[in-house]
Design a protein around this motif. Structure first.
Motif, PDB file in Angstrom:
ATOM      1  N   GLU A 290       0.827  -1.202   0.000  1.00  0.00           N
ATOM      2  CA  GLU A 290       0.000   0.000   0.000  1.00  0.00           C
ATOM      3  C   GLU A 290       0.865   1.256   0.000  1.00  0.00           C
ATOM      4  OE1 GLU A 290      -3.906   1.781   2.382  1.00  0.00           O
ATOM      5  OE2 GLU A 290      -2.916  -0.045   3.085  1.00  0.00           O
ATOM      6  N   LEU A 291       0.574   2.148  -0.947  1.00  0.00           N
ATOM      7  CA  LEU A 291       1.234   3.449  -1.042  1.00  0.00           C
ATOM      8  C   LEU A 291       0.196   4.537  -0.788  1.00  0.00           C
ATOM      9  CD1 LEU A 291       3.250   2.907  -4.375  1.00  0.00           C
ATOM     10  CD2 LEU A 291       3.921   2.268  -2.055  1.00  0.00           C
ATOM     11  N   ASP A 292       0.660   5.713  -0.355  1.00  0.00           N
ATOM     12  CA  ASP A 292      -0.292   6.807  -0.184  1.00  0.00           C
ATOM     13  C   ASP A 292      -0.477   7.551  -1.494  1.00  0.00           C
ATOM     14  OD1 ASP A 292       1.793   8.643  -0.512  1.00  0.00           O
ATOM     15  OD2 ASP A 292       1.923   9.181   1.598  1.00  0.00           O
ATOM     16  N   GLU A 293      -1.271   8.620  -1.464  1.00  0.00           N
ATOM     17  CA  GLU A 293      -1.623   9.331  -2.696  1.00  0.00           C
ATOM     18  C   GLU A 293      -0.419   9.994  -3.354  1.00  0.00           C
ATOM     19  OE1 GLU A 293      -2.053  12.013   0.826  1.00  0.00           O
ATOM     20  OE2 GLU A 293      -2.725   9.982   0.302  1.00  0.00           O
ATOM     21  N   ARG A 294       0.665  10.189  -2.627  1.00  0.00           N
ATOM     22  CA  ARG A 294       1.877  10.789  -3.190  1.00  0.00           C
ATOM     23  C   ARG A 294       2.923   9.745  -3.572  1.00  0.00           C
ATOM     24  NH1 ARG A 294       4.100  14.885   0.939  1.00  0.00           N
ATOM     25  NH2 ARG A 294       3.546  13.190   2.376  1.00  0.00           N
ATOM     26  N   GLY A 295       2.607   8.481  -3.355  1.00  0.00           N
ATOM     27  CA  GLY A 295       3.516   7.414  -3.742  1.00  0.00           C
ATOM     28  C   GLY A 295       4.439   6.923  -2.648  1.00  0.00           C
ATOM     29  N   PHE A 296       4.309   7.467  -1.427  1.00  0.00           N
ATOM     30  CA  PHE A 296       5.130   6.997  -0.308  1.00  0.00           C
ATOM     31  C   PHE A 296       4.571   5.682   0.229  1.00  0.00           C
ATOM     32  CE2 PHE A 296       5.904  11.610  -0.190  1.00  0.00           C
ATOM     33  CZ  PHE A 296       7.291  11.630  -0.150  1.00  0.00           C
ATOM     34  N   VAL A 297       5.455   4.830   0.722  1.00  0.00           N
ATOM     35  CA  VAL A 297       5.028   3.576   1.323  1.00  0.00           C
ATOM     36  C   VAL A 297       4.381   3.878   2.673  1.00  0.00           C
ATOM     37  CG1 VAL A 297       5.753   1.326   2.197  1.00  0.00           C
ATOM     38  CG2 VAL A 297       6.865   2.293   0.177  1.00  0.00           C
ATOM     39  N   LYS A 298       3.195   3.349   2.888  1.00  0.00           N
ATOM     40  CA  LYS A 298       2.494   3.556   4.151  1.00  0.00           C
ATOM     41  C   LYS A 298       3.071   2.622   5.221  1.00  0.00           C
ATOM     42  CE  LYS A 298      -2.121   5.140   2.757  1.00  0.00           C
ATOM     43  NZ  LYS A 298      -3.574   4.864   2.893  1.00  0.00           N
ATOM     44  N   GLY A 314      13.159   5.439   5.843  1.00  0.00           N
ATOM     45  CA  GLY A 314      13.880   6.444   5.057  1.00  0.00           C
ATOM     46  C   GLY A 314      12.979   7.300   4.191  1.00  0.00           C
ATOM     47  N   ASP A 315      13.559   7.885   3.166  1.00  0.00           N
ATOM     48  CA  ASP A 315      12.822   8.804   2.298  1.00  0.00           C
ATOM     49  C   ASP A 315      11.567   8.186   1.698  1.00  0.00           C
ATOM     50  OD1 ASP A 315      14.844  10.591   2.786  1.00  0.00           O
ATOM     51  OD2 ASP A 315      15.457  10.841   0.691  1.00  0.00           O
ATOM     52  N   VAL A 316      11.586   6.895   1.454  1.00  0.00           N
ATOM     53  CA  VAL A 316      10.472   6.244   0.764  1.00  0.00           C
ATOM     54  C   VAL A 316       9.198   6.221   1.604  1.00  0.00           C
ATOM     55  CG1 VAL A 316      10.801   3.820   1.484  1.00  0.00           C
ATOM     56  CG2 VAL A 316      10.021   4.335  -0.850  1.00  0.00           C
ATOM     57  N   VAL A 317       9.300   6.511   2.921  1.00  0.00           N
ATOM     58  CA  VAL A 317       8.103   6.573   3.759  1.00  0.00           C
ATOM     59  C   VAL A 317       7.685   8.008   4.048  1.00  0.00           C
ATOM     60  CG1 VAL A 317       8.647   4.358   4.828  1.00  0.00           C
ATOM     61  CG2 VAL A 317       9.309   6.468   6.000  1.00  0.00           C
ATOM     62  N   GLY A 318       8.436   8.988   3.541  1.00  0.00           N
ATOM     63  CA  GLY A 318       8.071  10.381   3.741  1.00  0.00           C
ATOM     64  C   GLY A 318       8.648  10.956   5.019  1.00  0.00           C
ATOM     65  N   GLY A 319       8.095  12.087   5.435  1.00  0.00           N
ATOM     66  CA  GLY A 319       8.662  12.798   6.575  1.00  0.00           C
ATOM     67  C   GLY A 319       9.881  13.584   6.142  1.00  0.00           C
ATOM     68  N   ALA A 320      10.690  13.982   7.104  1.00  0.00           N
ATOM     69  CA  ALA A 320      11.888  14.749   6.804  1.00  0.00           C
ATOM     70  C   ALA A 320      12.850  13.916   5.970  1.00  0.00           C
ATOM     71  CB  ALA A 320      12.566  15.177   8.105  1.00  0.00           C
ATOM     72  N   MET A 321      13.235  14.434   4.815  1.00  0.00           N
ATOM     73  CA  MET A 321      14.171  13.705   3.954  1.00  0.00           C
ATOM     74  C   MET A 321      15.590  14.085   4.337  1.00  0.00           C
ATOM     75  SD  MET A 321      12.381  13.375   0.241  1.00  0.00           S
ATOM     76  CE  MET A 321      10.891  12.391   0.040  1.00  0.00           C
ATOM     77  N   LEU A 322      16.029  13.518   5.452  1.00  0.00           N
ATOM     78  CA  LEU A 322      17.333  13.804   6.041  1.00  0.00           C
ATOM     79  C   LEU A 322      18.077  12.487   6.252  1.00  0.00           C
ATOM     80  CD1 LEU A 322      16.065  16.287   8.774  1.00  0.00           C
ATOM     81  CD2 LEU A 322      17.262  16.906   6.657  1.00  0.00           C
TER      82      LEU A 322
END
Length: 468
Positions: A290-298, A314-322
């Motif tokens: 399942e991915l969200d509407e922006r393509g991130f893995v939920k 990491g970046d693939v789940v969203g949040g701060a891309m650090l």
């Protein structure tokens, strides 16, 4: 078919750290990563190869050039005829990257992590876990951690190619562009724009938002804009890109600003408008991930996806891309797999912009704290009143401490000035343990050091700064 306890897909900061920590915890671990640099496998993902590390190497080189040309005389050092050898500068950058990516490969060997170069793809689940296509060979995994990272977002009007580049292309110009355009006044755009401005480019930054660094505290963003404009960076806010065309000579950008169309000519154009999750080729749809509407893995609070035995970080789940946030998630997910209490406190993850002056913050801005209903007190102290900053020749900026007026708990710390990327760590540690402004103010700081500004800002929160 080879079988593993953990297979990590992706070898960037989230993935390689997850693999190392899983191996340390006794799991038989493999990491599948397809990243290549110069046609060869290169672990470390975007950060080590074409992001954090090479950009900081170039920032440092350009700052040294700036110091020689514009600041050395103040120290009584006369230098004539300084020039940039861009080939050598880029070579140094690549040597730094080689050392660190090679270091990850060494750590894999040391911790007995199997490194598989190539694409990793989810194939199917069965009663024993997951089948993963690892570079064309199927392997079995009890648990899979997806850490495929992110990719630069393209502007539909300005696809990457030719004179239009993203971050990796902006770190490999063969000559200093006379006129450099940057679309996006975020962290990457400002850092890379700063590099080429110091090396001689005329830099124009175009930003769709109405203001600068709107995620930062207002005091910091205002000071940063003032300092960068003083250095010669040209900013335009609230613009709408209407057309982008390129030919052999360069790039033409037509944008709307304050109701009027403006045409700008650039030799090179950096597009830095954010990043998108990288799930291409992962097989997400085929297995029902399942991915969200922006393509991130939920994921849930323990990095679990909607499928058993499948995690994402990491970046693939969203949040701060650090990168440092991704690394901590790598540690956390491995420890959770081992039945430990892996956890990341997202409220105190530090943000850093490696410009000159540097910018760093953690926690809430003063406005955010007030919007959340806190009664706020704030203390601010300038580097211009600090002996080490004056001796160093860089008294720009300040430290600001935001605290709860009722409990004295530190809610946020915001900095702009010399070496604040290093100073923010102290305040993050205090905040991690729920510390107060008084705790920070009562901590003995060595003299003369830049860190004394942090102490004084904490004192200023109670209007008792000693040196102002």
């Amino acid at each position: 078919m080879d079988a593993y306890d953990v297979v990590v897909i992706g070898g960037g900061p989230a993935g390689y750290v997850a693999a190392i920590r899983a191996a340390q915890l006794g799991f038989k671990t493999a990491c599948v990563d397809a990243f290549e640099r110069g046609g060869k496998a290169s672990l470390g993902g975007t950060c080590l190869n074409v992001g954090c590390i090479p950009s900081k190497a170039m920032l440092d080189s350009s700052e040294r050039f700036e110091m020689i040309n514009h600041e050395a005389a103040e120290h009584g050092i006369q230098v004539d005829g300084a020039r940039v050898d861009l080939t050598k500068m880029l070579g140094r950058k690549e040597a730094v990257v080689d050392k660190l990516t090679g270091g990850v490969a060494f750590l894999f060997r040391k911790n007995k992590v199997t490194s598989i170069h190539g694409l990793g793809r989810l194939v199917r689940q069965d009663g024993e876990g997951w089948i993963v296509d690892a570079a064309g060979t199927e392997v079995r995994a009890k648990n899979v951690v997806v850490a495929t990272g992110s990719s630069p977002r393209e502007l539909p009007l300005a696809p990457f190619g030719g004179h239009i580049v993203e971050n990796s292309g902006a770190l490999a110009f063969e000559q200093v562009p006379a006129r450099l355009g940057v679309i996006g006044a975020g962290v990457i755009g400002v850092e890379l724009g700063s590099v080429w401005r110091r090396l001689g480019a005329q830099v124009t930054i175009l930003e769709a938002l109405p203001g600068f660094l709107m995620a930062a505290d207002d005091a910091v963003s205002k000071e940063a804009l003032k300092q960068f404009q003083k250095q010669g960076l040209e900013f335009h806010f609230g613009v709408q890109i209407k057309d982008v065309k390129q030919d052999e000579a360069g790039v033409t950008v037509i944008y709307e600003e304050k109701g009027s169309d403006v045409t700008a000519q650039f030799d090179k154009l950096i597009v830095s408008i954010g990043r998108v999750p990288h799930t291409k080729g992962l097989g997400a749809e085929a297995v029902g991930l399942e991915l969200d509407e922006r393509g991130f893995v939920k994921v849930d609070g323990h990095y679990r996806t909607n499928l058993p035995g499948l995690y994402a970080i990491g970046d693939v789940v969203g949040g701060a891309m650090l990168a440092h946030k991704a690394e901590e998630e790598g540690v956390a997910v491995a420890e959770l797999l081992a039945g430990q209490a892996g956890h990341v406190n997202y409220d105190v993850v530090p943000w850093v912009i490696y410009t000159s002056p540097e910018i760093a913050w953690a926690g809430l801005t003063e406005k955010q704290a007030k919007d959340k209903g806190f009664k706020v007190k704030a203390g601010q102290f300038p580097f211009s009143a600090n002996g080490r900053a004056l001796g160093h020749g860089d008294p720009r900026g300040f430290v600001k401490v935001v605290a709860d007026a009722e409990t004295d708990k530190i809610l946020g710390v915001h900095m702009i000035g010399p070496n604040v990327s290093e100073l923010i760590g102290e305040t993050v540690a205090i905040m991690e343990f729920g510390g107060s402004a008084e705790d920070l103010a009562r901590t003995v700081h060595a003299h003369p050091t830049l860190s004394e500004v942090v102490k004084e800002a904490a004192l200023a929160a109670d209007k008792r700064a000693l040196h102002m």
